[in-house]
Design an enzyme around this catalytic site. Structure first.
Site, short mmCIF file in Angstrom:
data_model
loop_
_atom_site.label_atom_id
_atom_site.label_comp_id
_atom_site.label_asym_id
_atom_site.label_seq_id
_atom_site.Cartn_x
_atom_site.Cartn_y
_atom_site.Cartn_z
N HIS A 323 0.84 -1.19 0.00
CA HIS A 323 0.00 0.00 0.00
C HIS A 323 0.88 1.24 0.00
O HIS A 323 1.97 1.24 0.58
CB HIS A 323 -0.92 0.00 1.24
CG HIS A 323 -2.09 0.92 1.12
ND1 HIS A 323 -1.99 2.27 1.41
CD2 HIS A 323 -3.38 0.70 0.75
CE1 HIS A 323 -3.18 2.83 1.22
NE2 HIS A 323 -4.03 1.91 0.82
N ASP A 379 -7.95 -4.32 -0.70
CA ASP A 379 -8.43 -4.73 -2.01
C ASP A 379 -8.31 -6.24 -2.21
O ASP A 379 -9.05 -6.83 -2.99
CB ASP A 379 -7.65 -4.02 -3.12
CG ASP A 379 -7.99 -2.55 -3.20
OD1 ASP A 379 -9.19 -2.24 -3.19
OD2 ASP A 379 -7.07 -1.73 -3.25
#
Length: 490
Positions: A323, A379
């Site tokens: 991330h 995600d």
């Protein structure tokens, strides 16, 4: 900042010495930040032979490609500590909100700054559900769901002329008075209420089914599930476990500070457009789709080791890990996995999920991924609610609107201090600031025009147009003779 000056040790300032001129400048530090515009006072004469495009005599510019360390505003909404894996909405840990709150309550918190009372929440919920119905003309043609949502949201603005600053005046949402905030809040009700309706509409159109009017008496996510799945059954009520799971997912994705989509909304909003145009622009949903495509390409759990090795050799791309902000783990990913486990207790698992589990376990034990801090992000897990057309767009509308309204709340505070002397204020105290980043120009310096016959061809894949393969009819047409056909001219 003014003239060059040095400051004594211990003051909340940054001393900068310009070795080009020998001058030292004192720059104030506020909330552990400095103002980029203060560097404009650090100027120097242009060096012999230096490009005029550097604009050295106009002051230093701050280069920050991708805004890696640039704060564009002061916010009270969301706090993220990527190193510690912390996410808080208005100070409340995301873990507590996911356990005790719900999406609409959290939406109220994000937008207005506090958790609502029982009566406040009832008014808030009733207004949003009342505004969930959309005009029948908004039903769209068959396209990708995100394309449908983008165009449908922008299309909503055509129904509400009272929300268009171009028609009502550019200070419609920037006055800071009660009518301005009332107009803003009405658009917030509409956008949050209609977000699920439009998403369900896009899903049903793709399925070749008739659009369903939002029902009464159901929760926000219950209404969403109803609109997606109801096929005429009497007394149809969505499954409570799925309804709760989706509500948790919406809550987790309601805001994520200054991510790309929120920044896009504020970038567009800084030009004082209507909120429908601002919200329509940043829609995206590619991250979780990339995870699904990756898992399908792996196929089965037993294929995971080979895929892991291919990733290490840079032959394959690993989606859903790592991330931009979180350097340890995404706190939302643990909540999503727990929620998914609850869902699969009633739906059962499938091979895609088993593959995801195997990939997750293998990567978390591998030094290659551990050393690179490639933990699964949100995600990676949010794909895993079978039968649901879940898109980050639906809950993220809340965060976008929270930042949009905060911009005008800053206006209110400013206007109260200056006795409403100015009505053209937006984003932060100090007046209208259209978001217009600077650049560092490194292209050609001034050069003169060269006549066509004197030019030397410039070759290279980045410097010439790409060729396009045309169909047979285009080739035949180019060879034909007909009235009006002329030779191409410059």
């Amino acid at each position: 900042m003014g003239k060059p000056v040095d400051a004594p040790l211990g003051t909340n300032t940054l001393s900068v010495r310009d070795n080009r001129t020998g001058s030292t400048y004192s720059i104030p530090i506020v909330d552990n930040s400095i103002s980029a515009t203060d560097f404009k006072a650090i100027r120097a004469p242009r060096a012999p032979g230096e490009r005029e495009e550097n604009e050295t005599e106009k002051g230093l510019r701050v280069a920050d490609k991708g805004f890696l360390n640039t704060a564009v505003l002061r916010s009270e909404i969301t706090y993220i500590d990527g190193e510690a894996g912390v996410l808080r909405y208005r100070g409340y840990p995301i873990e507590q909100l996911a356990l005790h709150s719900n999406h609409l309550e959290t939406a109220y918190l994000l937008i207005y700054g506090s958790l609502p009372t029982k009566s406040q929440f009832q008014v808030w919920r009733d207004e949003i559900m009342h505004h969930s119905v959309i005009h029948a003309d908004a039903e769209h043609y068959d396209a990708h769901p995100m394309a449908m949502l983008t165009s449908a949201l922008a299309y909503l603005g055509s129904y509400y002329s009272e929300a268009n600053p171009s028609l009502q005046g550019q200070n419609l949402f920037t006055k800071g008075d009660k009518p301005s905030l009332a107009a803003m809040d009405k658009q917030i009700y509409r956008l949050i209420g209609k977000a699920t309706t439009l998403a369900a509409m896009a899903y049903r159109v793709r399925q070749g089914r008739e659009f369903v009017t939002p029902p009464t008496g159901l929760s926000y996510t219950g209404s969403f599930l109803y609109q997606m799945d109801h096929l005429g059954q009497e007394n149809y009520v969505p499954n409570a476990v799925l309804e709760k799971a989706l509500d948790v997912l919406f809550l987790l994705h309601a805001d994520h500070e200054m991510n790309a989509s929120s920044t896009s909304v504020l970038q567009v909003g800084s030009s004082l457009v209507d909120p429908y145009s601002a919200v329509a622009g940043p829609l995206h949903g590619g991250a979780n789709e990339a995870v699904i495509r990756m898992l399908i390409s792996i196929g089965k759990p037993e294929n995971v080791p080979a895929f892991i090795e291919a990733v290490k050799k840079r032959e394959k791309v690993l989606s859903g890990f790592g991330h931009r902000v979180y350097k340890t783990s995404d706190p939302r990913s643990f909540i999503v996995r727990k929620t998914a486990d609850e869902v699969f207790k009633i739906t059962g698992k499938d091979e895609l999920l088993e593959t995801a589990m195997a990939l997750h376990d293998a990567a978390m034990k591998d030094d290659y991924f551990i050393s690179r801090k490639l933990a699964p992000n949100v995600d990676f897990w949010r794909f895993a609610l079978p039968g649901l057309i879940y898109r980050a767009m639906v809950p993220r509308v809340v965060g976008w609107l929270a930042h949009w309204r905060q911009a005008s709340n800053a206006v209110v505070a400013c206007c109260e201090r200056v006795s409403l002397m100015s009505t053209q204020m937006m984003l932060q105290t100090g007046g209208v600031k259209i978001w217009r980043p600077r650049q560092i120009y490194v292209g050609e310096s001034r050069r003169d025009y060269v006549p066509l016959e004197e030019r030397v061809p410039i070759e290279g894949i980045k410097k010439t147009p790409s060729s396009v393969e045309h169909s047979g009819i285009s080739k035949r047409t180019s060879l034909a003779s007909f009235k009006g056909k002329t030779l191409a001219k410059l």
